[in-house]
Design an enzyme around this catalytic site. Structure first.
Site, PDB file in Angstrom:
ATOM      1  N   PHE A 167      -3.089   5.996  -5.874  1.00 18.40           N
ATOM      2  CA  PHE A 167      -2.347   4.825  -5.417  1.00 18.40           C
ATOM      3  C   PHE A 167      -3.018   3.585  -5.996  1.00 18.40           C
ATOM      4  O   PHE A 167      -4.178   3.304  -5.700  1.00 18.40           O
ATOM      5  CB  PHE A 167      -2.283   4.700  -3.893  1.00 18.40           C
ATOM      6  CG  PHE A 167      -1.482   3.497  -3.474  1.00 18.40           C
ATOM      7  CD1 PHE A 167      -0.102   3.569  -3.360  1.00 18.40           C
ATOM      8  CD2 PHE A 167      -2.091   2.265  -3.263  1.00 18.40           C
ATOM      9  CE1 PHE A 167       0.652   2.437  -3.028  1.00 18.40           C
ATOM     10  CE2 PHE A 167      -1.348   1.135  -2.940  1.00 18.40           C
ATOM     11  CZ  PHE A 167       0.025   1.232  -2.815  1.00 18.40           C
TER      12      PHE A 167
ATOM     13  N   ASP B  64     -10.969   1.644  -9.399  1.00 16.30           N
ATOM     14  CA  ASP B  64     -10.138   0.871  -8.466  1.00 16.30           C
ATOM     15  C   ASP B  64     -10.820   0.927  -7.104  1.00 16.30           C
ATOM     16  O   ASP B  64     -10.676   1.897  -6.361  1.00 16.30           O
ATOM     17  CB  ASP B  64      -8.711   1.433  -8.399  1.00 16.30           C
ATOM     18  CG  ASP B  64      -7.829   0.602  -7.466  1.00 16.30           C
ATOM     19  OD1 ASP B  64      -8.376  -0.189  -6.669  1.00 16.30           O
ATOM     20  OD2 ASP B  64      -6.588   0.769  -7.523  1.00 16.30           O
TER      21      ASP B  64
ATOM     22  N   LYS C 253      -8.025  -6.721  -1.587  1.00 15.32           N
ATOM     23  CA  LYS C 253      -8.075  -6.536  -0.135  1.00 15.32           C
ATOM     24  C   LYS C 253      -9.169  -7.361   0.550  1.00 15.32           C
ATOM     25  O   LYS C 253      -8.988  -8.561   0.709  1.00 15.32           O
ATOM     26  CB  LYS C 253      -8.153  -5.043   0.189  1.00 15.32           C
ATOM     27  CG  LYS C 253      -6.845  -4.322  -0.209  1.00 15.32           C
ATOM     28  CD  LYS C 253      -6.569  -3.050   0.541  1.00 15.32           C
ATOM     29  CE  LYS C 253      -5.124  -2.624   0.328  1.00 15.32           C
ATOM     30  NZ  LYS C 253      -4.951  -1.487  -0.556  1.00 15.32           N
TER      31      LYS C 253
HETATM   32  C1  LIG Z   1      -3.887  -1.488  -1.624  1.00 13.72           C
HETATM   33  C2  LIG Z   1      -4.298  -0.933  -2.941  1.00 13.72           C
HETATM   34  C3  LIG Z   1      -3.783  -1.447  -4.138  1.00 13.72           C
HETATM   35  C4  LIG Z   1      -2.705  -2.507  -4.179  1.00 13.72           C
HETATM   36  O1  LIG Z   1      -3.082  -3.687  -3.564  1.00 13.72           O
HETATM   37  P1  LIG Z   1      -1.929  -4.748  -3.122  1.00 13.72           P
HETATM   38  O2  LIG Z   1      -2.720  -5.945  -2.692  1.00 13.72           O
HETATM   39  O3  LIG Z   1      -1.159  -4.116  -2.007  1.00 13.72           O
HETATM   40  O4  LIG Z   1      -1.098  -4.989  -4.317  1.00 13.72           O
HETATM   41  C5  LIG Z   1      -4.264  -0.917  -5.325  1.00 13.72           C
HETATM   42  N1  LIG Z   1      -5.181   0.067  -5.341  1.00 13.72           N
HETATM   43  C6  LIG Z   1      -5.691   0.585  -4.203  1.00 13.72           C
HETATM   44  C7  LIG Z   1      -6.728   1.666  -4.289  1.00 13.72           C
HETATM   45  C8  LIG Z   1      -5.247   0.129  -2.964  1.00 13.72           C
HETATM   46  O5  LIG Z   1      -5.707   0.683  -1.839  1.00 13.72           O
END
Ligand SMILES: *Cc1c(COP(=O)(O)O)cnc(C)c1O
Length: 410
Positions: free
Chosen positions: A150, A235, A264
């Site tokens: 994700f 990520d 985040k």
């Molecule tokens: C939440 C998340 C995203 C996307 O972040 P948004 O601020 O919702 O666009 C990307 N990668 C990971 C691992 C995430 O948990």
């Protein structure tokens, strides 16, 4: 009649749920709780009922709701300067970049707003680096990603999702990605060819259900990427900034990626703030006009980001996550709950897998809500627990009792 925010604040929960149903696109399926206030690890709904937040906005609230130092930094900045755009310098953005680069042990920062934007930025960085530094032929750059990933919701990012609900109806997709099984270093090695510019990976897969890869996987990925001249892009949008008991989740394997992708919690749960952090030989590929964001690194977000980095430098949240997480996982395992097929996690980031006989994870979360705990299911069968890292042991012990009750009765 239009409603002022004051009037809205007095609106009853059922009316608000009806408004959301009618006027908000149905791209989420929230639990039917309407939150009006929050502090620390606790939220209060419009009727005054309190709940322990065990989702923490998908880890955007690692430091809790309205952390006093973050709120103070935001207030101070609101009275000074909120936005310049990057057409001009401001007196906070350069400091934020230096602090974040130092925290990550890298040379440079490229600031954006949302996580998906930072992932897009990392993809653009890797491709440009591939053409200009690695010498990949124009248009051929390939990025390897993991099954179950994700990384956000933009068209390019969902182009390499393996979740049908993220993709169906949204094509055509962006080419240039290859998916390999998560946790399988041999598959990664086999997928890399001369056109491969990067391996994009979550050190722990959050949305997939808090999936911790086999020990040594990230180390092997690091070795393979170094050997083949491929960028390792971590990520850490959800796994980073304290959530797993360390500043970055890659630290558990002593791995240093070429590129950190952050978001985040970087904005302290107050402002959207994301970033790509890497050395000059990588982020140096950008020249003026080639990439940007009107709000990226704005002074308000930068002020909060600087304070977030200061909180992380003190190390208390990382320690709390490690200690409280270890306690909670052990306590859940000791409860020897029926229907639970696996409990896994790192720090205060826990996935509980349930067998189908227990009903859906969603139903469990609804029952937890009735017992004043807000948690979120992922997929059909996993309940994840990720409270703010300021949660107390007392709060967790209180929650444990209820979680055990709900699952035992399932
Ligand atoms: C939440 C998340 C995203 C996307 O972040 P948004 O601020 O919702 O666009 C990307 N990668 C990971 C691992 C995430 O948990």
């Amino acid at each position: 009649m239009p409603m002022s925010t004051d009037q809205a604040a007095g609106t009853r929960a059922d009316e608000l749920l009806e408004l959301a149903e009618r006027y908000a696109a149905h791209n989420y399926h929230p639990l039917p709780v309407v939150i009006a206030e929050a502090e620390g690890a606790w939220v209060t709904d419009v009727d005054g009922a309190r709940y322990l937040d065990m989702l923490a906005a998908y880890s955007a609230l690692n430091f809790g709701h309205r952390h006093p130092r973050l709120v103070a930094a935001a207030h101070r900045q609101l009275d000074r300067l909120t936005l310049t755009s990057r057409a001009f310098h401001n007196d906070l953005f350069p400091v934020f970049c230096r602090e974040l680069a130092t925290l990550a042990g890298k040379d440079m920062v490229l600031a954006m707003n949302t996580g998906a934007e930072a992932v897009e930025t990392a993809i653009k960085t890797a491709r440009k680096w591939g053409y200009e530094v690695k010498g990949v032929a124009p248009g051929r750059a390939k990025i390897v990603v993991a099954d179950g990933n994700f990384h956000g919701r933009t068209v390019t990012v969902v182009s390499f999702s393996t979740d049908p609900s993220a993709q169906d109806g949204f094509g055509p997709f962006t080419p240039g990605f290859e998916v390999v099984p998560y946790g399988d270093a041999d598959a990664l090695r086999a997928a890399i060819d001369d056109d491969t510019v990067a391996f994009l990976v979550e050190p722990i897969q959050g949305e997939a259900g808090v999936i911790v890869p086999p020990d040594g996987y990230l180390r092997a990925a690091r070795e393979i990427c170094t050997e083949r001249g491929v960028l390792l892009m971590a990520d850490e949008i959800q796994s980073g900034l304290g959530r797993t008991g360390t500043t970055f989740a890659v630290e558990h394997e002593g791995v240093v990626p070429d590129v950190y992708i952050l978001g985040k919690a970087l904005g302290g749960g107050i402002m959207p703030l994301s970033a790509v952090v890497a050395d000059r030989d990588i982020l140096g590929v950008f020249r003026p006009g080639e990439h940007g964001s009107t709000f990226g690194g704005n002074p308000l977000a930068s002020a909060i980001g600087i304070e977030v980095i200061e909180l992380l430098r003190e190390g208390t949240y990382q320690r709390a996550s490690a200690e409280l997480g270890a306690w909670l996982v052990q306590a859940l395992r000791d409860a020897a709950l029926p229907h639970v097929t696996e409990i896994r996690g790192r720090g205060l980031w826990i996935g509980i897998d349930l067998d189908p006989a227990a009903g859906t994870a969603r139903a469990i979360c609804e029952q937890l809500m009735a017992r004043q705990i807000l948690a979120k299911d992922t997929h059909e069968s996993t309940v994840r627990l990720a409270p703010p890292l300021c949660v107390s042991l007392e709060d967790l012990a209180w929650a444990l009792e209820r979680i055990v009750d709900v699952i035992a009765a399932a």
